[in-house]
Design a protein around this motif. Structure first.
Motif, PDB file in Angstrom:
ATOM      1  N   ILE A   1      -4.472   8.948   2.464  1.00  0.00           N
ATOM      2  CA  ILE A   1      -4.858   8.043   1.341  1.00  0.00           C
ATOM      3  C   ILE A   1      -3.978   6.591   1.611  1.00  0.00           C
ATOM      4  O   ILE A   1      -4.758   5.510   1.522  1.00  0.00           O
ATOM      5  N   PHE A   2      -2.767   6.781   2.301  1.00  0.00           N
ATOM      6  CA  PHE A   2      -2.290   5.414   2.705  1.00  0.00           C
ATOM      7  C   PHE A   2      -3.107   4.819   3.774  1.00  0.00           C
ATOM      8  O   PHE A   2      -3.239   3.695   3.521  1.00  0.00           O
TER       9      PHE A   2
ATOM     10  N   ARG B   1      -1.065  12.676   2.243  1.00  0.00           N
ATOM     11  CA  ARG B   1      -0.915  11.554   1.555  1.00  0.00           C
ATOM     12  C   ARG B   1      -1.049  10.247   2.455  1.00  0.00           C
ATOM     13  O   ARG B   1      -1.468   9.379   2.277  1.00  0.00           O
TER      14      ARG B   1
ATOM     15  N   GLY C   1      -3.418   8.287  -5.973  1.00  0.00           N
ATOM     16  CA  GLY C   1      -3.612   7.264  -4.926  1.00  0.00           C
ATOM     17  C   GLY C   1      -4.823   6.772  -4.805  1.00  0.00           C
ATOM     18  O   GLY C   1      -5.278   5.538  -4.864  1.00  0.00           O
ATOM     19  N   PHE C   2      -5.600   7.910  -4.900  1.00  0.00           N
ATOM     20  CA  PHE C   2      -7.031   7.568  -4.770  1.00  0.00           C
ATOM     21  C   PHE C   2      -7.690   6.939  -5.781  1.00  0.00           C
ATOM     22  O   PHE C   2      -8.515   6.005  -5.495  1.00  0.00           O
TER      23      PHE C   2
ATOM     24  N   VAL D   1       0.590   4.252  -2.870  1.00  0.00           N
ATOM     25  CA  VAL D   1       0.349   6.071  -2.987  1.00  0.00           C
ATOM     26  C   VAL D   1       1.512   6.638  -2.709  1.00  0.00           C
ATOM     27  O   VAL D   1       1.512   7.839  -2.238  1.00  0.00           O
ATOM     28  N   GLU D   2       2.521   5.994  -2.896  1.00  0.00           N
ATOM     29  CA  GLU D   2       3.896   6.721  -2.999  1.00  0.00           C
ATOM     30  C   GLU D   2       4.293   7.501  -1.734  1.00  0.00           C
ATOM     31  O   GLU D   2       4.696   8.663  -1.798  1.00  0.00           O
TER      32      GLU D   2
ATOM     33  N   VAL E   1      -1.757  12.382  -4.491  1.00  0.00           N
ATOM     34  CA  VAL E   1      -2.726  12.104  -3.561  1.00  0.00           C
ATOM     35  C   VAL E   1      -4.003  11.686  -4.581  1.00  0.00           C
ATOM     36  O   VAL E   1      -4.426  10.667  -4.203  1.00  0.00           O
TER      37      VAL E   1
ATOM     38  N   LYS F   1       0.795  -1.277   0.140  1.00  0.00           N
ATOM     39  CA  LYS F   1      -0.166   0.030  -0.056  1.00  0.00           C
ATOM     40  C   LYS F   1       1.010   1.261  -0.131  1.00  0.00           C
ATOM     41  O   LYS F   1       0.410   2.277  -0.579  1.00  0.00           O
TER      42      LYS F   1
ATOM     43  N   LYS G   1      -6.447   4.960  -7.786  1.00  0.00           N
ATOM     44  CA  LYS G   1      -6.014   3.413  -8.122  1.00  0.00           C
ATOM     45  C   LYS G   1      -6.708   2.701  -7.267  1.00  0.00           C
ATOM     46  O   LYS G   1      -6.802   1.434  -7.276  1.00  0.00           O
TER      47      LYS G   1
ATOM     48  N   ALA H   1      -5.882   3.173   2.055  1.00  0.00           N
ATOM     49  CA  ALA H   1      -5.437   1.950   0.949  1.00  0.00           C
ATOM     50  C   ALA H   1      -5.264   0.858   2.204  1.00  0.00           C
ATOM     51  O   ALA H   1      -5.951  -0.556   1.733  1.00  0.00           O
TER      52      ALA H   1
END
Length: 254
Positions: free
Chosen positions: A156-157, A153, A187-188, A131-132, A184, A127, A190, A160
């Motif tokens: 979002i992690f 960020r 990531g969302f 989301v990098e 951000v 994860k 994905k 995930a």
């Protein structure tokens, strides 16, 4: 997935929501826009069960369940997640321990066994890359010393890791530069599936350039006064909310 009927809510003696009707189906992304103080954040807080807000009328049904009869943690375990406008710091609690407790609490509510340590580390790695987010941040206390972009960020992690079915992003774009916003939003995107839905609360079109909504609502003075497609957000970006307020004023005078 989510059905809100004639929802009224207040904070203290002040009525903020004055009759919200909203239906969100599986897989749909709804953007919620409106002037400051219109009730956008109040609506999100009511959905997640913030005790600072009192529902005085109406109902919220989530996947067939009466949400208003559930506690905040029961709502979270049922699959509701909120990304906060201003994420708080939790000194002394590492990100790893925080996420392990949250993930296993959700699994327990689903009748599943806690994740083994090796499986949890593997999940975090997967994860985190999605989301990098920098691995170094996960060794620190929750949000402590994080920049604004890192905090968003991190939200979002967390999303995930928890894999909710319904998400609320409350002005996640606030304070983000272009690069952080892209990361951000990517990531969302994905994490989106045909079974997950979301409310995106924002003032600006730029977030909606990345996270394209199916429906856009305008909230003014505690009520949804206009609903449309993505083109409605573009019109607001170009003309502001003045044209909507003017139409409301003209209608009331007739």
């Amino acid at each position: 997935m989510l059905e809100i009927k004639n929802l009224h809510a207040r904070a203290g003696e002040k009525e903020i929501l004055k009759g919200i009707d909203l239906t969100i189906n599986d897989g749909e992304i709804h953007a919620l826009m409106g002037t400051n103080g219109a009730g956008k954040s109040t609506l999100s807080n009511v959905i997640v069960g913030n005790p600072a807000y009192e529902v005085t009328e109406g109902e919220i049904i989530f996947n067939g369940q009466n949400l208003l009869e559930m506690t905040a943690d029961q709502r979270a375990n049922a699959g509701i997640f909120m990304s906060f406008q201003a994420p708080v710091e939790i000194p002394g609690v590492s990100m790893t321990n925080f996420m392990k407790a949250a993930v296993n609490a959700r699994r327990q509510a689903q009748g599943k066994e806690p994740l083994k340590a090796s499986d949890f580390i593997k999940l975090m790695k997967e994860k985190r890359q999605l989301v990098e987010i920098d691995q170094k941040l996960l060794k620190r206390s929750v949000n402590e010393g994080f920049s604004g972009g890192e905090k968003k960020r991190n939200e979002i992690f967390q999303m995930a890791m928890l894999e909710p079915t319904f998400c609320i992003l409350d002005e996640t774009d606030s304070g983000l530069d272009v690069d952080a916003l892209r990361i951000v939003a990517t990531g969302f995107n994905k994490l989106r599936t045909e079974e997950t839905s979301a409310i995106i609360i924002t003032h600006y079109q730029r977030l909606l350039d990345y996270i394209q909504p199916d429906v856009v609502h305008v909230l003014i003075d505690g009520k949804i006064v206009q609903t449309g497609g993505p083109d409605l957000a573009l019109k607001i970006e170009n003309e502001g909310f003045d044209f909507i307020v003017k139409n409301l004023t003209d209608s009331n005078e007739q």
